[in-house]
Design an enzyme around this catalytic site. Sequence first.
Site, PDB file in Angstrom:
ATOM      1  N   ASP A  54      -5.831  13.271   4.337  1.00  0.00           N
ATOM      2  CA  ASP A  54      -5.155  12.087   3.480  1.00  0.00           C
ATOM      3  C   ASP A  54      -3.365  11.824   4.012  1.00  0.00           C
ATOM      4  O   ASP A  54      -2.464  13.299   3.549  1.00  0.00           O
ATOM      5  CB  ASP A  54      -4.821  12.702   1.775  1.00  0.00           C
ATOM      6  CG  ASP A  54      -3.622  11.845   0.838  1.00  0.00           C
ATOM      7  OD1 ASP A  54      -3.258  11.469   1.134  1.00  0.00           O
ATOM      8  OD2 ASP A  54      -4.091  11.622   0.200  1.00  0.00           O
ATOM      9  N   VAL A  55      -2.882  11.099   4.235  1.00  0.00           N
ATOM     10  CA  VAL A  55      -1.702  10.775   4.901  1.00  0.00           C
ATOM     11  C   VAL A  55      -0.110  11.338   4.380  1.00  0.00           C
ATOM     12  O   VAL A  55       0.664  11.531   4.759  1.00  0.00           O
ATOM     13  CB  VAL A  55      -2.110  10.066   6.689  1.00  0.00           C
ATOM     14  CG1 VAL A  55      -3.570   9.772   6.957  1.00  0.00           C
ATOM     15  CG2 VAL A  55      -1.652   8.238   4.958  1.00  0.00           C
ATOM     16  N   ASN A  77      -3.669   4.703  11.924  1.00  0.00           N
ATOM     17  CA  ASN A  77      -4.728   3.417  11.591  1.00  0.00           C
ATOM     18  C   ASN A  77      -5.029   2.816   9.976  1.00  0.00           C
ATOM     19  O   ASN A  77      -4.644   1.754   9.226  1.00  0.00           O
ATOM     20  CB  ASN A  77      -6.170   3.093  11.712  1.00  0.00           C
ATOM     21  CG  ASN A  77      -7.256   1.939  10.886  1.00  0.00           C
ATOM     22  OD1 ASN A  77      -6.180   0.621  11.380  1.00  0.00           O
ATOM     23  ND2 ASN A  77      -8.097   2.814  10.048  1.00  0.00           N
ATOM     24  N   TYR A 143       5.016  -4.355   1.843  1.00  0.00           N
ATOM     25  CA  TYR A 143       3.984  -4.411   3.064  1.00  0.00           C
ATOM     26  C   TYR A 143       4.547  -4.794   4.668  1.00  0.00           C
ATOM     27  O   TYR A 143       4.625  -3.812   5.582  1.00  0.00           O
ATOM     28  CB  TYR A 143       2.776  -5.396   3.135  1.00  0.00           C
ATOM     29  CG  TYR A 143       2.005  -4.333   4.465  1.00  0.00           C
ATOM     30  CD1 TYR A 143       1.068  -3.904   4.377  1.00  0.00           C
ATOM     31  CD2 TYR A 143       1.763  -6.153   4.884  1.00  0.00           C
ATOM     32  CE1 TYR A 143       0.115  -3.998   6.066  1.00  0.00           C
ATOM     33  CE2 TYR A 143       1.007  -5.834   6.466  1.00  0.00           C
ATOM     34  CZ  TYR A 143       0.525  -4.286   6.346  1.00  0.00           C
ATOM     35  OH  TYR A 143      -0.564  -4.560   7.600  1.00  0.00           O
TER      36      TYR A 143
END
Length: 148
Positions: A54-55, A77, A143
Site C-alpha cells: 500500500d503506497v 503507477n 488530481y
Amino acid sequence: MEIKGAVALATGGNRGIGRAFARALLGHGAAKVYAGVRDPASVPDADVVPVRLDVTDEESVAAAAAVAGDVTIVINNAGVGGASTKLLEGSFDGARQAMEVNYFGTWAVSRAFAPVLARNGGGALVNMLSVASWVGQPEFPGYAASAR
Ligand SMILES: NC(=O)c1ccc[n+]([C@@H]2O[C@H](COP(=O)([O-])OP(=O)(O)OC[C@H]3O[C@@H](n4cnc5c(N)ncnc54)[C@H](OP(=O)(O)O)[C@@H]3O)[C@@H](O)[C@H]2O)c1
C-alpha cells in the site's frame, strides 16, 4: 533501460495501466515482474508475482522493498483520481487521498526502492504521470495538483 532479463515491479500491477505495464515487461523479456498491490489475491496473472504494497503505508512500502530486493526497474503507477473533490465546494477528502497516493505514495516508493536499485547496479525508476500535471482541469483540481 534494459528490460530483457530485468526484474521489475509495477505498483498497481493488478489492473488497468499497471497490469498493462506488467504484461509489456514480460512480453519484452523481463525475467520476473512483481505487482505491488494492496490485495495480492487481486493479481489475475499467474506469471506475475504479487507483493503486498500500500503506497500510503510506509511500513508496507518498506516490507515490499525487502521482499522485492532483486528489482532493477520500479514503475510508480498506482494512482487515484480524487474526483470527489470539486474546486469551489465539498469535502477535501478526495484531493487529500490523491495527494497521499499519487504524490506522497510515489515519493515513498521511490525513497524505499532507491537503495535497492543502487545495490543492484543502478536500474530505472519510472513514474506514470498524467497530462493533468501540465494542464490543470477544473473538474479534477485535486488530481491535477497530485499528478506529479
Ligand atoms: N487512465 C487514464 O486515462 C490515465 C491517464 C493518465 C495517467 N494515468 C495514471 O496512470 C496510473 C494508472 O491509471 P489507471 O487508469 O490504470 O488506474 P486504475 O485502473 O484506477 O488503477 C489504479 C491502480 O492503483 C492502485 N492503487 C490505488 N491506491 C493504491 C494504494 N494506496 N496502494 C497501492 N496501489 C494503489 C489500484 O489498486 P486497487 O486495485 O487495490 O484499487 C489499481 O491497481 C495512475 O497513476 C493514473 O493517475 C491514468
